[in-house]
Design an enzyme around this catalytic site. Sequence first.
Site, PDB file in Angstrom:
ATOM      1  N   LYS A   1      22.045  51.898  22.921  1.00 17.58           N
ATOM      2  CA  LYS A   1      20.802  51.254  22.494  1.00 17.58           C
ATOM      3  C   LYS A   1      20.550  51.489  21.000  1.00 17.58           C
ATOM      4  O   LYS A   1      21.288  52.221  20.352  1.00 17.58           O
ATOM      5  CB  LYS A   1      19.644  51.743  23.374  1.00 17.58           C
ATOM      6  CG  LYS A   1      19.875  51.463  24.881  1.00 17.58           C
ATOM      7  CD  LYS A   1      19.562  50.035  25.282  1.00 17.58           C
ATOM      8  CE  LYS A   1      20.185  49.524  26.554  1.00 17.58           C
ATOM      9  NZ  LYS A   1      19.747  50.035  27.840  1.00 17.58           N
TER      10      LYS A   1
HETATM   11  C1  LIG Z   1      19.654  50.061  29.382  1.00 21.64           C
HETATM   12  C2  LIG Z   1      18.586  49.354  30.131  1.00 21.64           C
HETATM   13  C3  LIG Z   1      17.698  50.029  30.986  1.00 21.64           C
HETATM   14  C4  LIG Z   1      17.899  51.452  31.424  1.00 21.64           C
HETATM   15  O1  LIG Z   1      17.940  52.355  30.422  1.00 21.64           O
HETATM   16  P1  LIG Z   1      18.461  53.844  30.748  1.00 21.64           P
HETATM   17  O2  LIG Z   1      17.906  54.639  29.613  1.00 21.64           O
HETATM   18  O3  LIG Z   1      19.948  53.776  30.756  1.00 21.64           O
HETATM   19  O4  LIG Z   1      17.887  54.241  32.049  1.00 21.64           O
HETATM   20  C5  LIG Z   1      16.639  49.337  31.528  1.00 21.64           C
HETATM   21  N1  LIG Z   1      16.477  48.018  31.298  1.00 21.64           N
HETATM   22  C6  LIG Z   1      17.319  47.321  30.526  1.00 21.64           C
HETATM   23  C7  LIG Z   1      17.072  45.870  30.296  1.00 21.64           C
HETATM   24  C8  LIG Z   1      18.422  47.957  29.936  1.00 21.64           C
HETATM   25  O5  LIG Z   1      19.298  47.254  29.210  1.00 21.64           O
END
Ligand SMILES: *Cc1c(COP(=O)(O)O)cnc(C)c1O
Length: 386
Positions: A184
Site C-alpha cells: 500500500k
Molecule cells: C489491502 C486491502 C484491504 C485489507 O488490508 P489489510 O491491511 O491487508 O488487512 C482491504 N480492502 C482493500 C480494498 C484492500 O485492497
Amino acid sequence: MRKNFLPFALPSIDQEEIKEVVNTLRSSWLTTGPRVKKFEEKFAKFIGAKYAIAVNSCTAALHLALSAIDLKRGDEVIVPAMTFAATAEVVRYFDAKPVLADVETDTLLINPSVIEEKITKKTKAVIPVHYGGQSVDIDRILKISRNHRLKVIWDAAHSFPTKYKGKLVGTFPDITCFSFYATKTITTGEGGMIITNNKTRAEKMRILSLHGISKDTWKRYAAGGSWYYKIIYPGFKYNLNDIAASLGLVQLKKYKLFLQKREKIARLYNQAFRSLPEIEIPTVKEYSTHAWHLYVIRLNLDRLKINRDQFIRELKKRNIGVSVHFIPLHIHPYYQKKYGYRAKDFPKSYEAYKRIISLPIYPKMTQKDILDVIWAVRATINKFKR
Ligand SMILES: *Cc1c(COP(=O)(O)O)cnc(C)c1O
C-alpha cells in the site's frame, strides 16, 4: 528487452526506516507502546480527525468498525463487487450478509445509484471502497445513507492520501479504515488505522482492539497497582506493535515524496498510452485527487488478437510483473455457493474483470523501469493488434 524481472510492487524502505526499527528493537519496547501512540497522534493530526486507533491490519480495522456500529446477525451491508476479500469477509464475521453492488465502468468505483437500489429494511451500513486511490462520490453516498439511516464505513485501503472536494479521505463520517500492508502507499509491513470523530465509537474500538480490556476502568476503580484490569467485551488481539509503528512514523513523513513519484509515473503512463486505441487509461473524477495505489489499464479486447490472461503472459515474457485488481467477489466459490451469485449478476464488474491489468507503480521504480513497462505494453499491442 530488460534482463531482470520487474516486480509488480515493492515497498519503499530505506536506511531511515531500518534505523528507526533498530532503535525500537534497542529500546526493548516491542509491543504497543510509545511509538504506536505517537503514530496515532501524527496520523490523526495529518488527516485532521479526532481519533486514530492503530491496529494490525485494515481488515481488523473494518471488523472493529462494524462492531462499533453494532452490526448484528442477519443485517445487510452493501459492498462493491469489485473489491478485495477483506471488504466483504468482515461482514460475514457477524453472520451478516454482504450485499454486492456493481461498479461504474470507467472508474470501477461503487455506483451510488446501485447502492440506493440495494437498500432493504435490513440494510445497516455501506462499505464503499476508494478503488485504486481515487475517492468515490462521498457527498452522494452520505446523502443516500443519511436518508436511509445507514452507517458508512469507508474502505480507504488504497487512498492514503486522497482528497475529495479538497478534503482528505478520513475526515468524513462515520469511520474510515486505512491499510499499511506492504504494497500500500505507506506501509508498516502489516498494519491499519481506524479514523473517526465519534468519541464513544473510538473508545469502544480501542477497547475491542486489545482483548476488550478497559484501562480507564482500572485507572478509575483499581485500588492501585497496574496489574489490575477489567474485561468489558470479548475483544480481539488487533493491536499494532511498536516495531511496525516506527516504520509507519518514517513512512508518514515521506508521504509527499511517495505521492509525487507515483503521480509522475501515472503521468508518464498516461502520456504513453492515451492515444492507443487498444487500451483505456484510468479515468479520474473531477472531485477527487488520486493516490495512485493502482494504475489500472483496460484492454479493448475487440482490437486485440489475445485476451487479458495472454496479454499478462506477454508482459511477463518481457520481464514485467503485473496484477489484476480484483477478481470480483461474486465469481469466487465461497460467494457463489453461499448466495448463488452468477457472473452476469454484476455485469460491469465482470466485464471489467476480463479487461483489467494493474501496471507497476511505486516510488522505487527508476526512469528505466517506467520506460520498460511502457515499451512492453506497446510491444505487446503492436504484436497482437487487429
Ligand atoms: C489491502 C486491502 C484491504 C485489507 O488490508 P489489510 O491491511 O491487508 O488487512 C482491504 N480492502 C482493500 C480494498 C484492500 O485492497
